[in-house]
Write a protein that holds these residues in place. Structure first.
Motif, PDB file in Angstrom:
ATOM      1  N   PHE A 237      52.696 -50.029 -51.178  1.00 45.59           N
ATOM      2  CA  PHE A 237      51.229 -50.311 -50.595  1.00 45.59           C
ATOM      3  C   PHE A 237      50.257 -49.697 -51.726  1.00 45.59           C
ATOM      4  O   PHE A 237      49.190 -50.576 -51.976  1.00 45.59           O
ATOM      5  CB  PHE A 237      50.874 -49.604 -49.249  1.00 45.59           C
ATOM      6  N   ARG A 238      50.653 -48.694 -52.358  1.00 47.33           N
ATOM      7  CA  ARG A 238      49.485 -48.320 -53.547  1.00 47.33           C
ATOM      8  C   ARG A 238      49.752 -49.293 -54.626  1.00 47.33           C
ATOM      9  O   ARG A 238      48.665 -49.560 -55.340  1.00 47.33           O
ATOM     10  CB  ARG A 238      50.084 -46.861 -53.847  1.00 47.33           C
ATOM     11  N   GLN A 239      50.897 -50.014 -54.767  1.00 46.09           N
ATOM     12  CA  GLN A 239      50.874 -51.012 -55.834  1.00 46.09           C
ATOM     13  C   GLN A 239      50.157 -52.174 -55.207  1.00 46.09           C
ATOM     14  O   GLN A 239      49.232 -52.730 -56.202  1.00 46.09           O
ATOM     15  CB  GLN A 239      52.288 -51.546 -56.225  1.00 46.09           C
ATOM     16  N   SER A 240      50.103 -52.446 -54.223  1.00 46.21           N
ATOM     17  CA  SER A 240      49.427 -53.617 -53.638  1.00 46.21           C
ATOM     18  C   SER A 240      47.927 -53.389 -53.983  1.00 46.21           C
ATOM     19  O   SER A 240      47.062 -54.327 -54.010  1.00 46.21           O
ATOM     20  CB  SER A 240      49.737 -54.051 -51.952  1.00 46.21           C
ATOM     21  N   PHE A 241      47.389 -52.149 -53.748  1.00 45.26           N
ATOM     22  CA  PHE A 241      45.836 -52.313 -54.077  1.00 45.26           C
ATOM     23  C   PHE A 241      45.428 -52.325 -55.426  1.00 45.26           C
ATOM     24  O   PHE A 241      44.395 -52.698 -55.689  1.00 45.26           O
ATOM     25  CB  PHE A 241      45.573 -50.717 -53.714  1.00 45.26           C
ATOM     26  N   GLU A 242      46.429 -51.835 -56.326  1.00 44.64           N
ATOM     27  CA  GLU A 242      46.317 -52.305 -57.708  1.00 44.64           C
ATOM     28  C   GLU A 242      46.356 -53.636 -58.092  1.00 44.64           C
ATOM     29  O   GLU A 242      45.549 -54.271 -58.617  1.00 44.64           O
ATOM     30  CB  GLU A 242      47.355 -51.594 -58.745  1.00 44.64           C
ATOM     31  N   VAL A 243      47.064 -54.503 -57.179  1.00 47.88           N
ATOM     32  CA  VAL A 243      47.197 -55.947 -57.258  1.00 47.88           C
ATOM     33  C   VAL A 243      45.875 -56.429 -56.946  1.00 47.88           C
ATOM     34  O   VAL A 243      45.251 -57.423 -57.532  1.00 47.88           O
ATOM     35  CB  VAL A 243      48.247 -56.527 -56.332  1.00 47.88           C
ATOM     36  N   GLY A 244      45.244 -56.009 -55.747  1.00 50.37           N
ATOM     37  CA  GLY A 244      44.016 -56.383 -55.621  1.00 50.37           C
ATOM     38  C   GLY A 244      42.895 -56.252 -56.215  1.00 50.37           C
ATOM     39  O   GLY A 244      42.163 -56.952 -56.548  1.00 50.37           O
TER      40      GLY A 244
ATOM     41  N   LEU B 122      52.327 -59.432 -48.585  1.00 48.16           N
ATOM     42  CA  LEU B 122      51.398 -58.343 -48.748  1.00 48.16           C
ATOM     43  C   LEU B 122      50.439 -58.605 -50.031  1.00 48.16           C
ATOM     44  O   LEU B 122      49.142 -58.277 -49.995  1.00 48.16           O
ATOM     45  CB  LEU B 122      51.989 -57.072 -48.774  1.00 48.16           C
ATOM     46  N   PHE B 123      50.930 -58.680 -51.140  1.00 42.92           N
ATOM     47  CA  PHE B 123      50.111 -58.771 -52.471  1.00 42.92           C
ATOM     48  C   PHE B 123      48.969 -60.176 -51.990  1.00 42.92           C
ATOM     49  O   PHE B 123      48.120 -59.862 -52.616  1.00 42.92           O
ATOM     50  CB  PHE B 123      51.087 -59.278 -53.614  1.00 42.92           C
ATOM     51  N   ARG B 124      49.397 -60.994 -51.556  1.00 38.47           N
ATOM     52  CA  ARG B 124      48.526 -62.249 -51.397  1.00 38.47           C
ATOM     53  C   ARG B 124      47.417 -62.133 -50.425  1.00 38.47           C
ATOM     54  O   ARG B 124      46.162 -62.329 -50.287  1.00 38.47           O
ATOM     55  CB  ARG B 124      49.241 -63.607 -51.022  1.00 38.47           C
ATOM     56  N   VAL B 125      47.808 -61.180 -49.511  1.00 41.74           N
ATOM     57  CA  VAL B 125      46.900 -60.644 -48.599  1.00 41.74           C
ATOM     58  C   VAL B 125      45.911 -59.931 -48.961  1.00 41.74           C
ATOM     59  O   VAL B 125      44.680 -59.993 -49.066  1.00 41.74           O
ATOM     60  CB  VAL B 125      47.587 -59.915 -47.275  1.00 41.74           C
ATOM     61  N   VAL B 126      46.190 -58.670 -49.710  1.00 35.86           N
ATOM     62  CA  VAL B 126      45.273 -58.154 -50.414  1.00 35.86           C
ATOM     63  C   VAL B 126      44.431 -58.664 -51.313  1.00 35.86           C
ATOM     64  O   VAL B 126      43.303 -58.338 -51.831  1.00 35.86           O
ATOM     65  CB  VAL B 126      45.769 -56.492 -51.233  1.00 35.86           C
ATOM     66  N   SER B 127      44.859 -59.413 -51.974  1.00 35.35           N
ATOM     67  CA  SER B 127      44.037 -60.462 -53.064  1.00 35.35           C
ATOM     68  C   SER B 127      43.475 -61.513 -52.193  1.00 35.35           C
ATOM     69  O   SER B 127      42.688 -62.374 -53.018  1.00 35.35           O
ATOM     70  CB  SER B 127      45.205 -61.179 -53.917  1.00 35.35           C
TER      71      SER B 127
ATOM     72  N   ASN C 186      41.480 -61.239 -37.694  1.00 36.00           N
ATOM     73  CA  ASN C 186      42.141 -62.745 -38.021  1.00 36.00           C
ATOM     74  C   ASN C 186      43.464 -62.216 -38.155  1.00 36.00           C
ATOM     75  O   ASN C 186      44.342 -63.375 -38.285  1.00 36.00           O
ATOM     76  CB  ASN C 186      41.543 -63.230 -39.397  1.00 36.00           C
ATOM     77  N   ARG C 187      44.012 -61.085 -38.110  1.00 31.93           N
ATOM     78  CA  ARG C 187      45.436 -60.823 -38.227  1.00 31.93           C
ATOM     79  C   ARG C 187      45.930 -59.718 -37.516  1.00 31.93           C
ATOM     80  O   ARG C 187      45.198 -58.733 -37.872  1.00 31.93           O
ATOM     81  CB  ARG C 187      46.090 -61.203 -39.706  1.00 31.93           C
ATOM     82  N   THR C 188      47.389 -59.461 -37.179  1.00 27.60           N
ATOM     83  CA  THR C 188      47.876 -58.307 -36.760  1.00 27.60           C
ATOM     84  C   THR C 188      49.235 -58.324 -37.580  1.00 27.60           C
ATOM     85  O   THR C 188      49.996 -59.339 -37.250  1.00 27.60           O
ATOM     86  CB  THR C 188      48.126 -57.773 -35.373  1.00 27.60           C
TER      87      THR C 188
ATOM     88  N   LEU D  66      40.895 -56.049 -48.535  1.00 27.72           N
ATOM     89  CA  LEU D  66      41.606 -54.773 -49.182  1.00 27.72           C
ATOM     90  C   LEU D  66      41.345 -53.665 -48.697  1.00 27.72           C
ATOM     91  O   LEU D  66      42.205 -52.797 -48.648  1.00 27.72           O
ATOM     92  CB  LEU D  66      41.096 -54.992 -50.707  1.00 27.72           C
ATOM     93  N   GLY D  67      40.069 -53.449 -48.306  1.00 25.12           N
ATOM     94  CA  GLY D  67      39.717 -52.028 -47.661  1.00 25.12           C
ATOM     95  C   GLY D  67      40.167 -52.101 -46.323  1.00 25.12           C
ATOM     96  O   GLY D  67      40.709 -51.055 -45.858  1.00 25.12           O
TER      97      GLY D  67
END
Length: 457
Positions: free
Chosen positions: A142-149, A100-105, A51-53, A118-119
């Motif tokens: 990116f590591r913080q984004s995983f914590e956000v997710g 990015l934070f919205r994407v991983v969430s 769905n995205r690149t 998220l994966g």
């Protein structure tokens, strides 16, 4: 440093274009090497899903960074740049962090609350990290984004309600049966929606799948996917006696399951409920079947009602997720500001002063018996030494910070003075990344000269 994002998604591009801009895992190393080989790109991560690149980049100059990524996408996929730009979105600065934070969430997903993204972002980051395309900034981001997710998944109920027809069927089935463990599913028709619904039922505990289809070979083919059994269409109602859940999705123009047929099936079941999921249009199951005791019939409108209700609930949870994201953005921006020159100079001086104080205290213990005047003289002496040692470097650091790529100098200073050792991380620091890149450039230049024709080519 400047964050840049160039990408397309299901919101901006049709599948025909999304298919042209994919980066399979096997080609990520090559793509990242080409991308970070551009002098304008210091760090990069490529996210590529159905769905995205999206290409996330760190650049010393915003415009040069965007131009470099656009050129990379067009050249790598042999696409016309002007045609490609029509489908792309370009995001810069703080907005990249928010995106990015919205994407991983999963707030930017086709289905809000889905867990797969998220994966996928983790996998994209790992590709970049392992190929030396990330440094301190993207390692942190990116590591913080995983914590956000993770926070969004655990602190909200955004992923708990079914928002697809097939999941809604499972949710309704769970209301009829205390548990789906050990249940038998009968599929009438071998369509895609029936298959998907059966798959979700099996994933939730159903163990036996029977498939009836007018074309017996299609029934066999679908049954094999669930390690189930194909049955002859003529024995449909005889075998329905064994079922707990019936999924029907045929192309018939009239009812294929009628009240008298089901009434006969219910004899001898001793109150064991029978649950029908009718996802055909026109409907396969006569609504009058629902009048029978211990029989429950849900059609496509019932399922859509569940989906819409759950979507509303997810949207309410999404608001809570947005609040979490804003908190996390503030934290990242505070860390980012620590890379600016003033906090860095202050941190260098604070570290030097701590060292001076510790060494002075150690020396005074050994000397002993000094007068107040002698103590003041030694204190002033050590202060003067520290100030003179730091004056030149900090002045040059402040001057360099005014340049377009000044953040590189600030980052180098922080690494040399060990100001961010608490951050940890397996990836190479930005200074080491830049040195490695410079070495590669020198090697490439040398190789080019070796293969020239002696005429300065």
């Amino acid at each position: 440093m400047h964050l840049v994002l160039v990408g397309l998604s299901h919101k901006t591009a049709p599948i025909e274009m999304r298919e042209k801009l994919t980066f399979p895992a096997a080609r990520q190393a090559e793509a990242l090497s080409l991308l970070t080989g551009d002098a304008a790109i210091a760090e990069a991560v490529i996210l590529s899903t159905c769905n995205r690149t999206e290409v996330y980049a760190l650049s010393s100059d915003v415009d040069r960074g965007v131009d470099a990524v656009l050129g990379f996408l067009a050249d790598y996929h042999d696409l016309d740049r002007h045609d490609l730009v029509r489908y792309l979105y370009i995001v810069k600065g703080e907005a990249v962090v928010r995106h990015l934070f919205r994407v991983v969430s999963s707030l930017d997903s086709m289905v809000i609350g889905e867990a797969q993204i998220l994966g996928q972002v983790k996998e994209a980051y790992e590709h970049a990290f392992e190929n030396g395309a990330t440094g301190r900034a993207f390692n942190r981001l990116f590591r913080q984004s995983f914590e956000v997710g993770k926070r969004v998944r655990t602190e909200t109920a955004i992923g708990e309600n079914a928002v697809s027809i097939s999941y809604a069927a499972v949710e309704l089935a769970k209301k009829v049966f205390d548990s789906l463990e050990g249940r038998t599913v009968l599929i009438i028709g071998a369509g895609k929606m029936s298959e998907l619904t059966a798959k979700h039922l099996v994933c939730n505990g159903a163990v036996d799948v029977l498939v009836a289809n007018r074309t017996y070979e299609r029934a066999v083919e679908l049954a094999e996917r669930f390690s189930g059994r194909a049955i002859e269409y003529g024995s449909l109602f005889e075998r329905m006696h064994d079922a707990d859940i019936v999924i029907s999705s045929t192309a018939a123009q009239d009812f294929v399951v009628r009240k008298p047929d089901v009434a006969e099936v219910m004899k001898g079941r001793r109150g064991r409920p029978l649950f029908f999921i009718d996802i055909a249009v026109p409907r396969d199951i006569d609504p009058a079947v629902n009048d029978l005791s211990d029989v429950y019939v849900y059609d496509i409108d019932d399922l859509n009602g569940v989906v819409e209700s759950n979507l509303e609930e997810r949207m309410r949870e999404a608001e809570r997720a947005e609040a979490i994201i804003e908190e996390e953005i503030s934290e990242f921006l505070r860390w980012q500001e620590s890379l600016e020159v003033v906090p860095t100079v202050a941190a260098i001086r604070a570290k030097a002063e701590a060292i001076r104080q510790a060494e002075l205290e150690r020396a005074l213990k050994r000397l002993g018996g000094l007068s107040e005047k002698e103590l003041a003289t030694i204190d002033a002496l050590t202060c003067a030494i520290v100030n003179k040692m730091l004056h030149g470097p900090t002045a040059r650091l402040k001057a360099a910070a005014e340049e377009a790529d000044g953040y590189l100098v600030v980052e180098a200073a922080r690494e040399l003075y060990g100001l961010d050792e608490a951050e940890g991380g397996r990836g190479p620091g930005l200074l080491r990344t830049l040195l490695n890149r410079k070495a590669r450039e020198m090697h490439d230049t040398h190789a080019a000269n070796e293969t020239g024709d002696g005429l300065g080519c």
